[in-house]
Design a protein around this motif. Sequence first.
Motif, PDB file in Angstrom:
ATOM      1  N   ARG A   1     -11.659   8.082  10.381  1.00 57.42           N
ATOM      2  CA  ARG A   1     -11.490   7.784   8.960  1.00 57.42           C
ATOM      3  C   ARG A   1     -10.041   7.455   8.664  1.00 57.42           C
ATOM      4  O   ARG A   1      -9.119   7.960   9.307  1.00 57.42           O
ATOM      5  N   VAL A   2      -9.856   6.597   7.686  1.00 59.38           N
ATOM      6  CA  VAL A   2      -8.517   6.278   7.187  1.00 59.38           C
ATOM      7  C   VAL A   2      -8.437   6.708   5.738  1.00 59.38           C
ATOM      8  O   VAL A   2      -9.368   6.471   4.960  1.00 59.38           O
ATOM      9  N   ARG A   3      -7.354   7.372   5.376  1.00 54.13           N
ATOM     10  CA  ARG A   3      -7.117   7.812   3.998  1.00 54.13           C
ATOM     11  C   ARG A   3      -5.937   7.037   3.441  1.00 54.13           C
ATOM     12  O   ARG A   3      -4.849   7.057   4.011  1.00 54.13           O
ATOM     13  N   LEU A   4      -6.177   6.353   2.338  1.00 51.75           N
ATOM     14  CA  LEU A   4      -5.134   5.586   1.661  1.00 51.75           C
ATOM     15  C   LEU A   4      -4.766   6.313   0.371  1.00 51.75           C
ATOM     16  O   LEU A   4      -5.623   6.495  -0.509  1.00 51.75           O
ATOM     17  N   LEU A   5      -3.526   6.738   0.263  1.00 49.49           N
ATOM     18  CA  LEU A   5      -3.111   7.469  -0.925  1.00 49.49           C
ATOM     19  C   LEU A   5      -3.049   6.529  -2.122  1.00 49.49           C
ATOM     20  O   LEU A   5      -2.526   5.416  -2.038  1.00 49.49           O
ATOM     21  N   VAL A   6      -3.596   7.004  -3.231  1.00 46.52           N
ATOM     22  CA  VAL A   6      -3.623   6.241  -4.482  1.00 46.52           C
ATOM     23  C   VAL A   6      -3.218   7.182  -5.605  1.00 46.52           C
ATOM     24  O   VAL A   6      -3.035   8.382  -5.407  1.00 46.52           O
ATOM     25  N   ALA A   7      -3.075   6.651  -6.800  1.00 48.07           N
ATOM     26  CA  ALA A   7      -2.616   7.455  -7.933  1.00 48.07           C
ATOM     27  C   ALA A   7      -3.595   8.597  -8.234  1.00 48.07           C
ATOM     28  O   ALA A   7      -4.817   8.454  -8.079  1.00 48.07           O
ATOM     29  N   ALA A   8      -3.038   9.731  -8.655  1.00 48.85           N
ATOM     30  CA  ALA A   8      -3.893  10.846  -9.066  1.00 48.85           C
ATOM     31  C   ALA A   8      -4.816  10.406 -10.197  1.00 48.85           C
ATOM     32  O   ALA A   8      -4.406   9.679 -11.102  1.00 48.85           O
ATOM     33  N   GLY A   9      -6.065  10.823 -10.108  1.00 49.85           N
ATOM     34  CA  GLY A   9      -7.063  10.411 -11.093  1.00 49.85           C
ATOM     35  C   GLY A   9      -7.903   9.242 -10.645  1.00 49.85           C
ATOM     36  O   GLY A   9      -8.918   8.913 -11.281  1.00 49.85           O
ATOM     37  N   SER A  10      -7.514   8.594  -9.555  1.00 49.27           N
ATOM     38  CA  SER A  10      -8.247   7.418  -9.074  1.00 49.27           C
ATOM     39  C   SER A  10      -9.658   7.773  -8.621  1.00 49.27           C
ATOM     40  O   SER A  10     -10.583   6.956  -8.734  1.00 49.27           O
ATOM     41  N   ALA A  11      -9.840   8.999  -8.096  1.00 48.92           N
ATOM     42  CA  ALA A  11     -11.172   9.403  -7.639  1.00 48.92           C
ATOM     43  C   ALA A  11     -12.171   9.379  -8.790  1.00 48.92           C
ATOM     44  O   ALA A  11     -13.330   8.986  -8.614  1.00 48.92           O
ATOM     45  N   GLU A  12     -11.732   9.786  -9.968  1.00 48.83           N
ATOM     46  CA  GLU A  12     -12.620   9.771 -11.120  1.00 48.83           C
ATOM     47  C   GLU A  12     -12.905   8.348 -11.580  1.00 48.83           C
ATOM     48  O   GLU A  12     -13.980   8.061 -12.131  1.00 48.83           O
TER      49      GLU A  12
ATOM     50  N   LEU B   1       0.849  -1.185   0.000  1.00 50.22           N
ATOM     51  CA  LEU B   1       0.000   0.000   0.000  1.00 50.22           C
ATOM     52  C   LEU B   1       0.886   1.237   0.000  1.00 50.22           C
ATOM     53  O   LEU B   1       2.037   1.196   0.413  1.00 50.22           O
ATOM     54  N   GLY B   2       0.337   2.333  -0.457  1.00 48.99           N
ATOM     55  CA  GLY B   2       1.058   3.592  -0.365  1.00 48.99           C
ATOM     56  C   GLY B   2       0.925   4.157   1.039  1.00 48.99           C
ATOM     57  O   GLY B   2       0.534   3.456   1.977  1.00 48.99           O
ATOM     58  N   PRO B   3       1.239   5.426   1.227  1.00 53.50           N
ATOM     59  CA  PRO B   3       1.057   6.052   2.536  1.00 53.50           C
ATOM     60  C   PRO B   3      -0.399   5.962   2.996  1.00 53.50           C
ATOM     61  O   PRO B   3      -1.321   6.094   2.195  1.00 53.50           O
ATOM     62  N   VAL B   4      -0.577   5.717   4.289  1.00 52.40           N
ATOM     63  CA  VAL B   4      -1.906   5.566   4.876  1.00 52.40           C
ATOM     64  C   VAL B   4      -1.981   6.446   6.117  1.00 52.40           C
ATOM     65  O   VAL B   4      -1.095   6.389   6.981  1.00 52.40           O
ATOM     66  N   ALA B   5      -3.029   7.262   6.222  1.00 57.03           N
ATOM     67  CA  ALA B   5      -3.181   8.189   7.342  1.00 57.03           C
ATOM     68  C   ALA B   5      -4.483   7.928   8.085  1.00 57.03           C
ATOM     69  O   ALA B   5      -5.487   7.531   7.480  1.00 57.03           O
ATOM     70  N   LEU B   6      -4.452   8.140   9.380  1.00 59.35           N
ATOM     71  CA  LEU B   6      -5.638   8.064  10.222  1.00 59.35           C
ATOM     72  C   LEU B   6      -6.034   9.475  10.611  1.00 59.35           C
ATOM     73  O   LEU B   6      -5.232  10.242  11.120  1.00 59.35           O
ATOM     74  N   ASP B   7      -7.298   9.822  10.365  1.00 59.07           N
ATOM     75  CA  ASP B   7      -7.816  11.148  10.724  1.00 59.07           C
ATOM     76  C   ASP B   7      -9.141  10.935  11.445  1.00 59.07           C
ATOM     77  O   ASP B   7     -10.193  10.753  10.818  1.00 59.07           O
ATOM     78  N   GLY B   8      -9.089  10.923  12.763  1.00 57.63           N
ATOM     79  CA  GLY B   8     -10.296  10.668  13.538  1.00 57.63           C
ATOM     80  C   GLY B   8     -10.780   9.245  13.322  1.00 57.63           C
ATOM     81  O   GLY B   8     -10.054   8.284  13.557  1.00 57.63           O
TER      82      GLY B   8
ATOM     83  N   VAL C   1       2.197   4.281  -4.751  1.00 59.67           N
ATOM     84  CA  VAL C   1       0.769   4.187  -4.458  1.00 59.67           C
ATOM     85  C   VAL C   1       0.068   3.260  -5.450  1.00 59.67           C
ATOM     86  O   VAL C   1       0.505   3.115  -6.600  1.00 59.67           O
ATOM     87  N   PRO C   2      -1.018   2.609  -5.027  1.00 56.69           N
ATOM     88  CA  PRO C   2      -1.797   1.785  -5.958  1.00 56.69           C
ATOM     89  C   PRO C   2      -2.317   2.615  -7.126  1.00 56.69           C
ATOM     90  O   PRO C   2      -2.762   3.738  -6.955  1.00 56.69           O
ATOM     91  N   ALA C   3      -2.262   2.036  -8.318  1.00 58.54           N
ATOM     92  CA  ALA C   3      -2.696   2.725  -9.521  1.00 58.54           C
ATOM     93  C   ALA C   3      -3.493   1.766 -10.396  1.00 58.54           C
ATOM     94  O   ALA C   3      -3.441   0.543 -10.224  1.00 58.54           O
ATOM     95  N   LEU C   4      -4.232   2.322 -11.347  1.00 57.93           N
ATOM     96  CA  LEU C   4      -5.023   1.486 -12.244  1.00 57.93           C
ATOM     97  C   LEU C   4      -4.113   0.647 -13.127  1.00 57.93           C
ATOM     98  O   LEU C   4      -4.403  -0.509 -13.423  1.00 57.93           O
TER      99      LEU C   4
ATOM    100  N   ILE D   1       0.110  -2.816  -4.758  1.00 57.97           N
ATOM    101  CA  ILE D   1      -0.930  -3.576  -5.433  1.00 57.97           C
ATOM    102  C   ILE D   1      -1.645  -2.668  -6.431  1.00 57.97           C
ATOM    103  O   ILE D   1      -1.507  -1.448  -6.389  1.00 57.97           O
ATOM    104  N   GLY D   2      -2.412  -3.257  -7.327  1.00 60.66           N
ATOM    105  CA  GLY D   2      -3.167  -2.464  -8.283  1.00 60.66           C
ATOM    106  C   GLY D   2      -4.386  -1.832  -7.628  1.00 60.66           C
ATOM    107  O   GLY D   2      -4.913  -2.320  -6.622  1.00 60.66           O
ATOM    108  N   LEU D   3      -4.846  -0.751  -8.219  1.00 64.38           N
ATOM    109  CA  LEU D   3      -6.023  -0.064  -7.692  1.00 64.38           C
ATOM    110  C   LEU D   3      -7.253  -0.969  -7.660  1.00 64.38           C
ATOM    111  O   LEU D   3      -8.002  -0.942  -6.676  1.00 64.38           O
ATOM    112  N   PRO D   4      -7.516  -1.788  -8.697  1.00 67.08           N
ATOM    113  CA  PRO D   4      -8.687  -2.671  -8.619  1.00 67.08           C
ATOM    114  C   PRO D   4      -8.656  -3.601  -7.415  1.00 67.08           C
ATOM    115  O   PRO D   4      -9.687  -3.822  -6.766  1.00 67.08           O
TER     116      PRO D   4
END
Length: 204
Positions: free
Chosen positions: A65-76, A56-63, A139-142, A158-161
């Motif tokens: 919620r956990v945020r896992l960094l992934v490749a730019a564009g993954s949100a779309e 996995l890429g960098p992983v952050a805990l915020d309250g 970071v995971p990417a497509l 690992i891959g984004l899927p």
Amino acid sequence: MGWYEDELGWPVAGMPGPSGAPPAPGLVTGVRFDALDVPAEAGYALLGRFPRPGALGPVALDGRRVRLLVAAGSAEELPGLLEWLDWGGIPLDLSALGSGRLMRAPAHPEWGRREAAYDRTAPVWLRPPRPGADVEATVPALHVTGRTGGADGSGVPIGLPALVAAAATACHRIALRARAQDQPWAFSYASRIVAGTRPRSLTS
């Protein structure tokens, strides 16, 4: 937060702080990375599911919620990817931060725990960024072609899927568990007594 800008080259912008507090630093998503956003329980499950270094890429805990960094564009890509993985139309507490969004910046890993001791709401790194490595390669990417690591595969994310599939499964399990807790009498012996539907051998 010069560490992010000067050493990692990550863009930073101010985020609204709590009432009366100065703006807090935020990491800009959609430029060098996006971030998957999941409940903390699901995030910890993913850390256990992928323990290999660099999986996995960098992983952050915020309250909570956990945020896992992934490749730019993954949100779309996320909605279509969930549809492709047969999770389309199923309510999941799974989203992504992409272009134009911000995530609260955790403190430097070396003193993040000290900051968290004073402010339990402060975000912290569960898996911090790798020093000297471009975040795009970690970071995971497509598409993961062209990435190299150790002979055992360490260092290659690992891959984004695969990540989205595991995240969706973890989030769905949490939802099912919460739903079962909301209906504790649904299949219990006590509920059958109340409804008068005990086995014949016990009611005759």
